[in-house]
Design an enzyme around this catalytic site. Structure first.
Site, PDB file in Angstrom:
ATOM      1  N   GLY A  45       0.761  -1.253   0.000  1.00  0.00           N
ATOM      2  CA  GLY A  45       0.000   0.000   0.000  1.00  0.00           C
ATOM      3  C   GLY A  45       0.786   1.295   0.000  1.00  0.00           C
ATOM      4  O   GLY A  45       0.304   2.322  -0.463  1.00  0.00           O
ATOM      5  N   ASP A 100       0.699   3.435   4.406  1.00  0.00           N
ATOM      6  CA  ASP A 100      -0.433   4.097   3.750  1.00  0.00           C
ATOM      7  C   ASP A 100      -1.495   4.526   4.745  1.00  0.00           C
ATOM      8  O   ASP A 100      -1.953   5.659   4.750  1.00  0.00           O
ATOM      9  CB  ASP A 100      -1.041   3.189   2.653  1.00  0.00           C
ATOM     10  N   ASP A 103      -5.173   1.808  10.760  1.00  0.00           N
ATOM     11  CA  ASP A 103      -6.587   1.559  10.999  1.00  0.00           C
ATOM     12  C   ASP A 103      -6.722   1.071  12.450  1.00  0.00           C
ATOM     13  O   ASP A 103      -6.759   1.879  13.363  1.00  0.00           O
ATOM     14  CB  ASP A 103      -7.013   0.513   9.952  1.00  0.00           C
ATOM     15  N   THR A 104      -6.726  -0.235  12.677  1.00  0.00           N
ATOM     16  CA  THR A 104      -6.761  -0.725  14.061  1.00  0.00           C
ATOM     17  C   THR A 104      -5.431  -0.465  14.770  1.00  0.00           C
ATOM     18  O   THR A 104      -5.374  -0.412  15.992  1.00  0.00           O
ATOM     19  CB  THR A 104      -7.032  -2.243  14.109  1.00  0.00           C
ATOM     20  N   GLY A 105      -4.358  -0.353  14.004  1.00  0.00           N
ATOM     21  CA  GLY A 105      -3.027  -0.138  14.567  1.00  0.00           C
ATOM     22  C   GLY A 105      -2.261  -1.429  14.812  1.00  0.00           C
ATOM     23  O   GLY A 105      -1.094  -1.403  15.204  1.00  0.00           O
ATOM     24  N   THR A 107      -1.133  -3.753  12.709  1.00  0.00           N
ATOM     25  CA  THR A 107      -0.008  -3.973  11.797  1.00  0.00           C
ATOM     26  C   THR A 107       1.206  -3.167  12.260  1.00  0.00           C
ATOM     27  O   THR A 107       2.326  -3.695  12.368  1.00  0.00           O
ATOM     28  CB  THR A 107      -0.394  -3.547  10.356  1.00  0.00           C
ATOM     29  N   LYS A 131      -7.291   6.390  10.754  1.00  0.00           N
ATOM     30  CA  LYS A 131      -8.729   6.315  11.051  1.00  0.00           C
ATOM     31  C   LYS A 131      -8.902   6.176  12.559  1.00  0.00           C
ATOM     32  O   LYS A 131      -8.904   5.054  13.081  1.00  0.00           O
ATOM     33  CB  LYS A 131      -9.326   5.053  10.409  1.00  0.00           C
ATOM     34  N   PHE A 152     -13.898   3.425   3.628  1.00  0.00           N
ATOM     35  CA  PHE A 152     -12.896   2.576   2.980  1.00  0.00           C
ATOM     36  C   PHE A 152     -12.353   3.303   1.761  1.00  0.00           C
ATOM     37  O   PHE A 152     -13.078   3.569   0.808  1.00  0.00           O
ATOM     38  CB  PHE A 152     -13.473   1.213   2.592  1.00  0.00           C
ATOM     39  N   ASP A 159      -5.714  -0.428  -2.004  1.00  0.00           N
ATOM     40  CA  ASP A 159      -6.514  -1.298  -2.861  1.00  0.00           C
ATOM     41  C   ASP A 159      -7.813  -1.746  -2.225  1.00  0.00           C
ATOM     42  O   ASP A 159      -7.987  -1.690  -1.008  1.00  0.00           O
ATOM     43  CB  ASP A 159      -5.705  -2.559  -3.204  1.00  0.00           C
TER      44      ASP A 159
HETATM   45  P1  IMP Z   1      -4.411  -2.134  10.772  1.00  0.00           P
HETATM   46  O1  IMP Z   1      -3.514  -3.223  11.209  1.00  0.00           O
HETATM   47  O2  IMP Z   1      -5.854  -2.409  11.102  1.00  0.00           O
HETATM   48  O3  IMP Z   1      -3.985  -0.766  11.229  1.00  0.00           O
HETATM   49  O4  IMP Z   1      -4.449  -2.216   9.212  1.00  0.00           O
HETATM   50  C1  IMP Z   1      -3.746  -1.445   8.370  1.00  0.00           C
HETATM   51  C2  IMP Z   1      -3.869  -2.034   6.989  1.00  0.00           C
HETATM   52  O5  IMP Z   1      -5.236  -2.314   6.636  1.00  0.00           O
HETATM   53  C3  IMP Z   1      -3.390  -1.044   5.975  1.00  0.00           C
HETATM   54  O6  IMP Z   1      -2.010  -1.200   5.760  1.00  0.00           O
HETATM   55  C4  IMP Z   1      -4.231  -1.384   4.759  1.00  0.00           C
HETATM   56  O7  IMP Z   1      -3.596  -2.398   4.023  1.00  0.00           O
HETATM   57  C5  IMP Z   1      -5.502  -1.934   5.300  1.00  0.00           C
HETATM   58  N1  IMP Z   1      -6.576  -0.919   5.295  1.00  0.00           N
HETATM   59  C6  IMP Z   1      -7.181  -0.374   6.358  1.00  0.00           C
HETATM   60  N2  IMP Z   1      -8.103   0.526   6.005  1.00  0.00           N
HETATM   61  C7  IMP Z   1      -8.070   0.581   4.649  1.00  0.00           C
HETATM   62  C8  IMP Z   1      -8.787   1.364   3.665  1.00  0.00           C
HETATM   63  O8  IMP Z   1      -9.656   2.206   3.951  1.00  0.00           O
HETATM   64  N3  IMP Z   1      -8.472   1.128   2.374  1.00  0.00           N
HETATM   65  C9  IMP Z   1      -7.529   0.222   1.987  1.00  0.00           C
HETATM   66  N4  IMP Z   1      -6.829  -0.511   2.874  1.00  0.00           N
HETATM   67  C10 IMP Z   1      -7.096  -0.346   4.192  1.00  0.00           C
HETATM   68 MG    MG Z   2      -1.063  -1.848   4.046  1.00  0.00          MG
END
Ligand code: IMP
Ligand code: MG
Length: 176
Positions: A45, A100, A103-105, A107, A131, A152, A159
């Site tokens: 991303g 990129d 989201d939940t944090g 990753t 977010k 989203f 993607d």
């Molecule tokens: P986290 O571990 O929930 O913070 O997820 C982060 C990953 O989820 C990002 O690196 C994206 O690959 C994917 N992701 C989260 N929200 C979106 C979105 O709105 N569009 C596309 N990918 C997203």
């Molecule tokens: Mg990603």
């Protein structure tokens, strides 16, 4: 012109993105002056954001990538694994992770913990998007492009089911 992306509404135009990425790059350049900077892009991303950002930062930096995937069943488990590791050690380097979206944090939390064990001189986070409404694990984002609502988004590297990464703007799926 092919309008294959008719189903997408513009969320951030390419000129809005350009302006914000330039400001972030200039700030990073000032902060890392005289330091050995390594930008680490999270695949896939971040590839467009990183490509634009790195060309603003006028410093002798290096670039590496890491591939991460999270196991997802019916519910997001938050279990992350490395699908493709860095090519160089980061010990003693000033590392800036380029992502990129947070989201939940989960990753980023996984990656920060993993990279800390490799003893970088410093470790910071640059994310184009955040977010807050979906955040579970608090992450300090040192350089943030935009805080966004719970929508989203696709394009500019992001993607939906593998598609839309090559849009030059950030969009929202109309029926998403
Ligand atoms: P986290 O571990 O929930 O913070 O997820 C982060 C990953 O989820 C990002 O690196 C994206 O690959 C994917 N992701 C989260 N929200 C979106 C979105 O709105 N569009 C596309 N990918 C997203
Ligand atoms: Mg990603």
């Amino acid at each position: 012109m092919n309008q294959w992306f008719d189903e997408i509404e513009v969320f951030k135009s390419s000129s809005t993105l350009k302006e914000r990425v330039e400001a972030l790059g200039e700030q990073i350049e000032r902060d890392y002056l005289g330091k050995e900077l390594v930008l680490i892009g999270i695949l896939k991303g971040s590839f467009i954001f990183l490509a634009d950002l790195c060309r603003i930062i006028d410093l002798p930096l290096s670039i590496d990538f890491i591939g991460l995937a999270s196991y997802e069943g019916t519910q997001s488990t938050g279990i992350v694994r490395i699908t493709s590791d860095l090519t160089q050690p980061i010990e003693g380097k000033h590392v800036l992770i380029v992502e990129d979206i947070i989201d939940t944090g989960q990753t980023m939390d996984f990656l920060l913990k993993n990279l800390r064990t490799r003893r970088p001189a410093s470790l910071k986070v640059c994310s184009l998007l955040f977010k807050p409404s979906r955040n579970i694990v608090p992450i300090t984002i040192d350089y943030l492009g935009f805080e966004i609502p719970d929508v989203f988004v696709v394009g500019y590297g992001l993607d939906f089911e593998g598609k839309y990464r090559n849009l030059s703007f950030l969009g929202v799926l109309k029926n998403g």
